[in-house]
Design a protein around this motif. Structure first.
Motif, PDB file in Angstrom:
ATOM      1  N   SER A  32       0.792  -1.065  -0.018  1.00 25.33           N
ATOM      2  CA  SER A  32      -0.036  -0.137   0.133  1.00 25.33           C
ATOM      3  C   SER A  32       0.699   1.366  -0.135  1.00 25.33           C
ATOM      4  N   GLY A  33       2.081   1.189   0.344  1.00 25.16           N
ATOM      5  CA  GLY A  33       2.889   2.735   0.798  1.00 25.16           C
ATOM      6  C   GLY A  33       2.315   3.549   0.917  1.00 25.16           C
ATOM      7  N   LEU A  34       3.277   4.821   1.370  1.00 20.35           N
ATOM      8  CA  LEU A  34       2.809   6.085   1.128  1.00 20.35           C
ATOM      9  C   LEU A  34       1.765   6.672   0.054  1.00 20.35           C
ATOM     10  N   CYS A  35       0.455   6.391  -0.372  1.00 18.84           N
ATOM     11  CA  CYS A  35      -0.338   6.905  -1.305  1.00 18.84           C
ATOM     12  C   CYS A  35      -1.205   7.654  -0.175  1.00 18.84           C
ATOM     13  N   THR A  36      -1.992   8.428  -1.000  1.00 19.32           N
ATOM     14  CA  THR A  36      -3.182   8.738  -0.609  1.00 19.32           C
ATOM     15  C   THR A  36      -4.366   8.950  -1.748  1.00 19.32           C
ATOM     16  N   VAL A  37      -5.240   7.946  -1.244  1.00 22.35           N
ATOM     17  CA  VAL A  37      -6.438   7.857  -2.320  1.00 22.35           C
ATOM     18  C   VAL A  37      -7.668   9.241  -1.908  1.00 22.35           C
ATOM     19  N   LEU A  38      -8.372   9.592  -3.100  1.00 22.98           N
ATOM     20  CA  LEU A  38      -9.924  10.386  -2.636  1.00 22.98           C
ATOM     21  C   LEU A  38     -11.015   9.748  -3.541  1.00 22.98           C
ATOM     22  N   ILE A  39     -11.474   9.069  -3.398  1.00 21.56           N
ATOM     23  CA  ILE A  39     -12.601   7.807  -3.770  1.00 21.56           C
ATOM     24  C   ILE A  39     -14.160   8.926  -4.180  1.00 21.56           C
ATOM     25  N   GLY A  40     -14.238   9.248  -5.271  1.00 25.06           N
ATOM     26  CA  GLY A  40     -15.396   9.335  -5.603  1.00 25.06           C
ATOM     27  C   GLY A  40     -16.645   8.737  -6.266  1.00 25.06           C
ATOM     28  N   PHE A  98      -7.445  17.847   6.242  1.00 28.98           N
ATOM     29  CA  PHE A  98      -7.501  16.559   5.590  1.00 28.98           C
ATOM     30  C   PHE A  98      -6.172  16.281   4.511  1.00 28.98           C
ATOM     31  N   ILE A  99      -6.141  17.905   3.644  1.00 31.87           N
ATOM     32  CA  ILE A  99      -5.215  17.939   2.215  1.00 31.87           C
ATOM     33  C   ILE A  99      -4.029  18.446   3.150  1.00 31.87           C
ATOM     34  N   ASP A 100      -4.469  19.049   4.292  1.00 31.45           N
ATOM     35  CA  ASP A 100      -3.496  19.555   4.868  1.00 31.45           C
ATOM     36  C   ASP A 100      -1.541  18.762   5.534  1.00 31.45           C
ATOM     37  N   VAL A 101      -2.895  17.241   6.170  1.00 32.61           N
ATOM     38  CA  VAL A 101      -2.324  16.035   6.788  1.00 32.61           C
ATOM     39  C   VAL A 101      -1.596  15.620   5.926  1.00 32.61           C
ATOM     40  N   CYS A 102      -2.593  15.412   4.604  1.00 34.35           N
ATOM     41  CA  CYS A 102      -1.866  14.701   3.699  1.00 34.35           C
ATOM     42  C   CYS A 102      -0.285  15.352   2.714  1.00 34.35           C
ATOM     43  N   ALA A 103      -0.403  15.804   2.040  1.00 31.33           N
ATOM     44  CA  ALA A 103       0.210  17.271   2.203  1.00 31.33           C
ATOM     45  C   ALA A 103       2.066  16.797   2.845  1.00 31.33           C
ATOM     46  N   SER A 104       2.090  16.873   4.587  1.00 31.29           N
ATOM     47  CA  SER A 104       2.263  16.691   5.051  1.00 31.29           C
ATOM     48  C   SER A 104       3.021  15.391   5.384  1.00 31.29           C
ATOM     49  N   GLY A 105       3.146  14.646   4.608  1.00 26.40           N
ATOM     50  CA  GLY A 105       3.656  13.434   4.394  1.00 26.40           C
ATOM     51  C   GLY A 105       2.584  12.058   4.792  1.00 26.40           C
ATOM     52  N   HIS A 106       1.227  11.953   5.786  1.00 26.62           N
ATOM     53  CA  HIS A 106       0.828  11.077   5.832  1.00 26.62           C
ATOM     54  C   HIS A 106      -0.208  10.886   5.194  1.00 26.62           C
ATOM     55  N   ALA A 107      -0.327   8.928   4.920  1.00 28.98           N
ATOM     56  CA  ALA A 107      -1.168   8.739   3.868  1.00 28.98           C
ATOM     57  C   ALA A 107      -2.236   8.747   4.288  1.00 28.98           C
ATOM     58  N   GLY A 108      -3.229   9.232   2.917  1.00 36.23           N
ATOM     59  CA  GLY A 108      -4.710   9.333   3.376  1.00 36.23           C
ATOM     60  C   GLY A 108      -5.766   8.352   2.750  1.00 36.23           C
ATOM     61  N   LEU A 109      -7.332   8.802   3.200  1.00 32.28           N
ATOM     62  CA  LEU A 109      -7.981   7.745   2.770  1.00 32.28           C
ATOM     63  C   LEU A 109      -9.688   8.449   2.403  1.00 32.28           C
ATOM     64  N   SER A 110      -9.753   8.644   1.494  1.00 25.91           N
ATOM     65  CA  SER A 110     -11.283   9.527   1.766  1.00 25.91           C
ATOM     66  C   SER A 110     -12.212   9.276   0.660  1.00 25.91           C
ATOM     67  N   ALA A 169      -2.190  18.032  -6.001  1.00 19.60           N
ATOM     68  CA  ALA A 169      -0.827  17.613  -6.025  1.00 19.60           C
ATOM     69  C   ALA A 169      -0.570  16.606  -5.716  1.00 19.60           C
ATOM     70  N   ASN A 170      -0.053  17.494  -3.732  1.00 20.47           N
ATOM     71  CA  ASN A 170       1.021  17.632  -3.159  1.00 20.47           C
ATOM     72  C   ASN A 170       0.480  16.394  -2.459  1.00 20.47           C
ATOM     73  N   ALA A 171      -0.942  15.854  -2.014  1.00 18.74           N
ATOM     74  CA  ALA A 171      -1.601  15.445  -1.613  1.00 18.74           C
ATOM     75  C   ALA A 171      -2.280  14.165  -2.048  1.00 18.74           C
ATOM     76  N   LEU A 172      -2.548  14.842  -2.944  1.00 19.41           N
ATOM     77  CA  LEU A 172      -2.973  13.242  -3.257  1.00 19.41           C
ATOM     78  C   LEU A 172      -2.507  12.937  -4.728  1.00 19.41           C
ATOM     79  N   SER A 173      -2.404  11.172  -4.201  1.00 20.12           N
ATOM     80  CA  SER A 173      -1.164   9.879  -5.295  1.00 20.12           C
ATOM     81  C   SER A 173      -2.856   9.621  -6.224  1.00 20.12           C
ATOM     82  N   VAL A 174      -3.867   9.152  -6.154  1.00 15.15           N
ATOM     83  CA  VAL A 174      -4.790   8.510  -6.925  1.00 15.15           C
ATOM     84  C   VAL A 174      -6.644   8.917  -6.954  1.00 15.15           C
ATOM     85  N   VAL A 175      -6.974   9.095  -7.572  1.00 14.43           N
ATOM     86  CA  VAL A 175      -8.037   9.581  -7.646  1.00 14.43           C
ATOM     87  C   VAL A 175      -8.966   8.520  -8.690  1.00 14.43           C
ATOM     88  N   VAL A 176      -9.891   8.335  -7.177  1.00 18.25           N
ATOM     89  CA  VAL A 176     -11.012   6.423  -7.881  1.00 18.25           C
ATOM     90  C   VAL A 176     -12.091   6.811  -7.965  1.00 18.25           C
TER      91      VAL A 176
END
Length: 167
Positions: free
Chosen positions: A1-9, A96-108, A143-150
């Protein structure tokens, strides 16, 4: 899973929460996950999970716990990942974007009619939260925070969920 941040729409009933849970279950067991929801739906049976529930104010206007407050409080617990059940407002999106842009992986998840609409809604939320910040700066933050938009859609002909579409 790595440090990937995913936004599911997706629209209502397309399986956003189901996919979010499946992705959360794939996170390595040794990682600490912060789950923030308004309704406890992402039940993760593992050692390092902390769930914070948000709530609206009572009839006297007191006791509200906003998603942004929960994100900030939860990150003080030294969590590796943050899962925000649903991005519904500007304050939550910004946190959420602030936390993810600072290096934490996220999912929303976010209600949207397409992957582009998901990004547009996120831009709108951040513009509301950050007032004077220009759109190019907001786009860089995303762009800095998100890795993937699904995007999860519904096949209009069969009314079945989970159909894939290219943008």
């Amino acid at each position: 899973s790595g440090l990937c941040t995913v936004l599911i729409g997706g629209e209502v009933g397309t399986g956003k929460t189901t996919l979010a849970k499946a992705l959360a279950l794939a996170v390595p067991e040794d990682e600490a996950i912060l789950v923030i929801e308004d309704t406890h739906e992402l039940l993760l049976e593992r050692a390092f999970v902390r769930t914070l529930l948000t709530r609206e104010a009572n009839t006297e206007g007191a006791g509200r716990i906003a998603p942004a407050q929960a994100i900030r409080a939860g990150m003080r617990m030294a969590m590796n990942r943050v899962i925000l059940g649903e991005m519904r407002d500007a304050e939550a999106a910004e946190a959420f974007i602030d936390v993810c842009a600072s290096g934490h992986a996220g999912l929303s998840t976010i209600h949207a009619r397409s992957a582009r609409d998901a990004i547009s809604r996120l831009e709108l939320f951040l513009a509301r939260a950050q007032g004077t910040v220009g759109i190019e700066t907001i786009r860089r933050q995303i762009a800095n925070a998100l890795s993937v938009v699904v995007f999860l859609g519904v096949d209009r002909a069969s009314e079945k969920r989970g159909q894939r579409r290219r943008i």
